[in-house]
Scaffold this motif. Sequence first.
Motif, PDB file in Angstrom:
ATOM      1  N   LEU A  35       0.858  -1.181   0.000  1.00 53.74           N
ATOM      2  CA  LEU A  35       0.000   0.000   0.000  1.00 53.74           C
ATOM      3  C   LEU A  35       0.891   1.227   0.000  1.00 53.74           C
ATOM      4  O   LEU A  35       1.779   1.356   0.843  1.00 53.74           O
ATOM      5  CB  LEU A  35      -0.889   0.021   1.247  1.00 53.74           C
ATOM      6  CG  LEU A  35      -1.993  -1.013   1.319  1.00 53.74           C
ATOM      7  CD1 LEU A  35      -2.669  -0.945   2.686  1.00 53.74           C
ATOM      8  CD2 LEU A  35      -3.004  -0.801   0.220  1.00 53.74           C
ATOM      9  N   LEU A  67      -3.452   5.567   4.808  1.00 55.04           N
ATOM     10  CA  LEU A  67      -3.451   4.138   4.487  1.00 55.04           C
ATOM     11  C   LEU A  67      -4.251   3.289   5.471  1.00 55.04           C
ATOM     12  O   LEU A  67      -4.571   2.133   5.175  1.00 55.04           O
ATOM     13  CB  LEU A  67      -2.011   3.620   4.442  1.00 55.04           C
ATOM     14  CG  LEU A  67      -1.127   4.181   3.332  1.00 55.04           C
ATOM     15  CD1 LEU A  67       0.301   3.677   3.490  1.00 55.04           C
ATOM     16  CD2 LEU A  67      -1.686   3.831   1.955  1.00 55.04           C
ATOM     17  N   HIS A  81       0.433  -7.638   3.525  1.00 56.10           N
ATOM     18  CA  HIS A  81       0.640  -6.305   2.994  1.00 56.10           C
ATOM     19  C   HIS A  81       1.724  -5.573   3.777  1.00 56.10           C
ATOM     20  O   HIS A  81       2.098  -5.980   4.876  1.00 56.10           O
ATOM     21  CB  HIS A  81      -0.656  -5.494   3.040  1.00 56.10           C
ATOM     22  CG  HIS A  81      -1.195  -5.353   4.432  1.00 56.10           C
ATOM     23  ND1 HIS A  81      -1.898  -6.354   5.042  1.00 56.10           N
ATOM     24  CD2 HIS A  81      -1.103  -4.347   5.329  1.00 56.10           C
ATOM     25  CE1 HIS A  81      -2.225  -5.970   6.267  1.00 56.10           C
ATOM     26  NE2 HIS A  81      -1.755  -4.754   6.474  1.00 56.10           N
TER      27      HIS A  81
END
Length: 139
Positions: A35, A67, A81
């Motif tokens: 991200l 985020l 992630h």
Amino acid sequence: MAQVLLPIDGHGPQAQRALAEAIRIHRREEVPVYLLSVQPLVSGHVAAFFGPGELARLQHDAGLEELEPARALLQAAGVWHRLVVRVGRRAETIARTAQELGCDRIILGDAGDSAGGWLGTMAEQVRHLLAGTRGCQVI
């Protein structure tokens, strides 16, 4: 190893579609998702009002805050992630970050069409910047 870069710019329907695509890709291929928050550059006049490192910390914190909703969604979906915050011009920073991280896909989705104008869409700008480099697909 395949990796996906997902630049986040807001939390509207476009971001939700891009997140859904990242989750689909991860479930199909078990690839990690990065991200990315790109924080804008500030002028030297503005930067002069901040102490050493203070502006960088503020930009980093703002990026992490941006985020957070996406991070929570990926975590709930079980998607591996990592959060990345960079400062710079959006298209150049997205392209450079994809290359640095070795990402083979960048998910811009409909958000890539919002830039428009004489510079082209964000997706077109990123594709142009990546032209001639090893394959990185802009989705």
